[in-house]
Scaffold this active site. Sequence first.
Site, short mmCIF file in Angstrom:
data_model
loop_
_atom_site.label_atom_id
_atom_site.label_comp_id
_atom_site.label_asym_id
_atom_site.label_seq_id
_atom_site.Cartn_x
_atom_site.Cartn_y
_atom_site.Cartn_z
N PRO A 277 0.82 -1.20 0.00
CA PRO A 277 0.00 0.00 0.00
C PRO A 277 0.86 1.27 0.00
O PRO A 277 1.87 1.34 0.70
CB PRO A 277 -0.78 -0.10 1.32
CG PRO A 277 0.07 -0.95 2.20
CD PRO A 277 0.87 -1.86 1.32
N GLY A 278 0.46 2.23 -0.81
CA GLY A 278 1.14 3.52 -0.81
C GLY A 278 0.17 4.61 -0.44
O GLY A 278 0.12 5.09 0.70
N ARG A 315 -1.49 16.23 -9.65
CA ARG A 315 -2.64 15.35 -9.85
C ARG A 315 -3.83 16.02 -10.54
O ARG A 315 -4.41 15.43 -11.45
CB ARG A 315 -3.07 14.71 -8.53
CG ARG A 315 -1.95 13.84 -7.91
CD ARG A 315 -2.42 13.03 -6.71
NE ARG A 315 -3.33 11.99 -7.11
CZ ARG A 315 -4.63 12.08 -7.09
NH1 ARG A 315 -5.23 13.15 -6.62
NH2 ARG A 315 -5.39 11.09 -7.53
N TYR A 319 -4.42 14.09 -13.99
CA TYR A 319 -5.52 13.12 -13.89
C TYR A 319 -6.87 13.82 -13.80
O TYR A 319 -7.89 13.15 -13.62
CB TYR A 319 -5.40 12.25 -12.62
CG TYR A 319 -4.10 11.53 -12.40
CD1 TYR A 319 -3.53 10.74 -13.39
CD2 TYR A 319 -3.47 11.60 -11.17
CE1 TYR A 319 -2.34 10.07 -13.16
CE2 TYR A 319 -2.29 10.93 -10.92
CZ TYR A 319 -1.73 10.17 -11.92
OH TYR A 319 -0.57 9.50 -11.67
N CYS A 344 2.94 29.00 -16.02
CA CYS A 344 2.45 29.45 -17.32
C CYS A 344 1.91 28.29 -18.15
O CYS A 344 2.48 27.93 -19.19
CB CYS A 344 3.56 30.19 -18.06
SG CYS A 344 4.10 31.61 -17.11
N TYR A 373 1.60 10.99 -3.81
CA TYR A 373 1.77 11.46 -5.19
C TYR A 373 1.65 12.98 -5.28
O TYR A 373 1.18 13.53 -6.26
CB TYR A 373 0.79 10.75 -6.13
CG TYR A 373 0.89 9.24 -6.00
CD1 TYR A 373 2.01 8.56 -6.52
CD2 TYR A 373 -0.06 8.49 -5.31
CE1 TYR A 373 2.14 7.19 -6.36
CE2 TYR A 373 0.07 7.12 -5.15
CZ TYR A 373 1.17 6.48 -5.68
OH TYR A 373 1.31 5.13 -5.52
C1 LIG Z 1 2.39 2.26 -7.29
C2 LIG Z 1 2.52 0.87 -6.85
C3 LIG Z 1 2.04 0.50 -5.60
C4 LIG Z 1 1.30 1.43 -4.67
O1 LIG Z 1 0.06 1.77 -5.15
P1 LIG Z 1 -0.95 2.63 -4.23
O2 LIG Z 1 -2.12 2.84 -5.10
O3 LIG Z 1 -0.25 3.90 -3.89
O4 LIG Z 1 -1.26 1.82 -3.04
C5 LIG Z 1 2.23 -0.80 -5.20
N1 LIG Z 1 2.87 -1.70 -5.99
C6 LIG Z 1 3.35 -1.35 -7.21
C7 LIG Z 1 4.06 -2.36 -8.02
C8 LIG Z 1 3.20 -0.06 -7.67
O5 LIG Z 1 3.65 0.27 -8.89
#
Ligand SMILES: *Cc1c(COP(=O)(O)O)cnc(C)c1O
Length: 423
Positions: A277-278, A315, A319, A344, A373
Amino acid sequence: MFENYFFYKGKDLFCEDIPIKEIADKLRTPFYLYSKKAIQDKINQYKDAFKDYPTLICYAAKANSNLSLLKIFLDNGLGLDTVSGGEIFKGLLVGFPSNKIVYAGVGKTDEEIIYGIENGILSFNVESRQELDVIDYLAGKVGKKANVSIRVNPDVNPKTHPYISTGLKNSKFGIDIDDALDVYKKAVKKKNINVIGIHCHIGSQILDVSPYREAVEKVGDLVFKLKKEGIELEYFDIGGGLGIKYKPEDKTPNPKDLADLVLPVVKATGLKLILEPGRSLIGEAGALISQVIFTKSKKNKNFIILNSGMNDLMRPSIYNAYHHILSVEKKDEKIVADIVGPICETGDFFALDREIDKVERNDYLAVLSAGAYGSSMSSNYNVRPRAMEVLVDGDKYFVIKEREDYNYLIEKEIKPFERLKND
Ligand SMILES: *Cc1c(COP(=O)(O)O)cnc(C)c1O
């Protein structure tokens, strides 16, 4: 989310126990502000949800790789999910044990692969046949075996933004699940490789968790096929991707929902689980605090122009992402305005036609859910120093990244005027 860590007391927006205005007046803006408690609570939710099963939670460094934040994850016993040599470097520097570092990415260079092998990382998550050959070859040269998992692409639609869907057939990531058995058979024959696991990562900002189930079932089937062929693995890595709240009304899954869904399938395989998880660990914990430089009105439009821009938080521009924005001091009146940066580019905005407190020149705004991010995607476009980063812990705050200055920005450039002088 917002309620627990970023909330109003009277007219003042607080982060934990500190009025944000106090920090902004003192440090000047822009800066990223993180709540340590928000991060800690998320970590605890993950640990709790998976406590009954052998699980290694590897924080995805690309969401935010500030050293002081990495240290929080390290101190909680987490591992690290990386996508570059630079992220491995930062992880090792902070003190992550190499056997808790996993490394994915479709384009690992020879230098990065050698760096990972020399440091003995837990797993290269391999994304192509060619990469497998190269890792085997380089491991032979280094004289040390490399641990690998195959990143399989389960062809599952995570129902998120197309730019952050990574598990569909035509995406550049991973190896097609139909080819994976053959790749494994080749991998186990290679002299310089330990095949230790299987990996998938279907996408990011996933709000409906059902695609996870579909993905782990498909990958789980493959694990059983491998067993039949005598290929025994140790790790089942299901990637990251859990979504967070960007709008106050967003309904988000929590780690427990994910655990309930995937654990039965993973348990059946008997493999240890890895999570990556990130965003869900750090996203809601951060806000970008900026100051209003100017306000202006055209015929049918109001603009609020901030001292941070798309170079600080990309973002919305790339996106078209929604970020909730709050005034650091509540106002009695509202307006509808485009909230933009100084860059700009027309794409340099945080929000369009947004109803917002009627802020004036020098007031502060907080762009929420910016912990993931945000700073990690920021740049020096328009020769702008990147924002500071500040960590709040209760009633204290700490600068965890200084503001860049002009000299820092030109440090690596050749100075032609100096050369001319010396000629
Ligand atoms: C970006 C990424 C993550 C994390 O994704 P999240 O949406 O931020 O949880 C985990 N594994 C891999 C391989 C990634 O590229």
